[in-house]
Design an enzyme around this catalytic site. Structure first.
Site, short mmCIF file in Angstrom:
data_model
loop_
_atom_site.label_atom_id
_atom_site.label_comp_id
_atom_site.label_asym_id
_atom_site.label_seq_id
_atom_site.Cartn_x
_atom_site.Cartn_y
_atom_site.Cartn_z
N CYS A 1 0.80 -1.00 0.11
CA CYS A 1 -0.18 -0.32 0.26
C CYS A 1 1.06 1.76 0.34
O CYS A 1 1.99 1.32 1.13
CB CYS A 1 -1.13 0.20 1.08
SG CYS A 1 -2.15 1.72 1.07
N CYS B 1 0.16 4.22 0.52
CA CYS B 1 -0.30 5.00 0.97
C CYS B 1 0.67 5.57 2.78
O CYS B 1 0.60 6.62 3.02
CB CYS B 1 -1.82 4.85 2.10
SG CYS B 1 -3.12 4.70 1.05
#
Lengths: 143, 90
Positions: A48, A50
């Site tokens: 991920c 993020c």
């Protein structure tokens, strides 16, 4: 379900090229964790972007400093499932978190950087946290 | 290495604390937030007083090391939301 290895390879190499030993099997995790002396850092890598998109460069920046752990390794959450589960078994009181960073001194967990302390920050901020941990626990390198 | 998630709000991928109008407080990774409410992944729900901890005591605890998920996915309707804040800001 793990992502394509083609997709993940650059994320692995982002850490391994900085000297982070990648642990792909439970046996490799055991070998790393059973070496108790000195300082060790275990990075839980993640796809991920993020948070992991800041965690990896943050780790790289921190490892560029004067002090660094004696041993540094990573497992890849969501990819190397058994290795990651084995790594988490060494810190059973800590909720699973990826990306995250665990720091050990003489086999004892002395610091943990969970995902929510990485999210929304830049790589330099992450590196600053790690550098402070290195300054506190890692020996000054011999000149 | 960039993110794989596009067209999502600014809280996408961020671990948030959602306080509700009821006794529940929820922590989880935000997927998105829109006019219907907030959509979370890997969430935990704490009820005020559960385990002897108030909502704020629970928040302080999870802010230190994280939390154990009880739900893979959770949606909290907008009308039940009192506040949303980043766990990393606690």
């Amino acid at each position: 379900m793990p992502y394509s290895e083609l997709l993940v390879r650059p994320m692995r190499e982002e850490l391994s090229s900085a000297g982070v030993k990648e642990l792909r099997t439970p046996e490799e995790v055991d070998a790393f964790m059973n070496e108790k002396s000195g300082t060790a850092m275990l990075v839980v890598n993640s796809v991920c972007g993020c948070a992991a998109g800041m965690a990896r460069p943050g780790v790289r920046l921190a490892l560029d400093g004067d002090r660094r752990p004696d041993r540094v390794a990573s497992v890849f959450a969501g990819q190397d499932l058994e290795a990651t589960a084995r790594a988490r078994s060494y810190i059973p009181d800590i909720p699973p978190s990826s990306p995250s960073v665990a720091f050990f001194k003489d086999g004892e967990l002395v610091y943990f950087l969970p995902r929510h302390r990485i999210e929304g920050r830049d790589a330099h901020s992450v590196a600053r946290d790690l550098t402070q941990v290195f300054a506190e626990h890692c020996a000054v390198p011999a000149t | 290495m960039g993110t794989f998630h596009q067209n999502k709000g600014e809280l996408h991928g961020i671990t948030v604390i959602v306080d509700t109008t009821g006794p529940e407080i929820v922590v989880g990774r935000c997927d998105d937030m829109d006019e219907r409410g907030i959509f979370l992944h890997e969430a935990d729900v704490h009820r005020d007083g559960e385990g002897g901890r108030s909502k704020e005591e629970y928040v302080r605890r999870v802010a230190q090391l994280g939390f154990w998920k009880k739900h893979d996915h959770l949606m909290i309707p907008r009308e039940k939301i009192v506040s949303v804040r980043r766990l990393g800001d606690v």
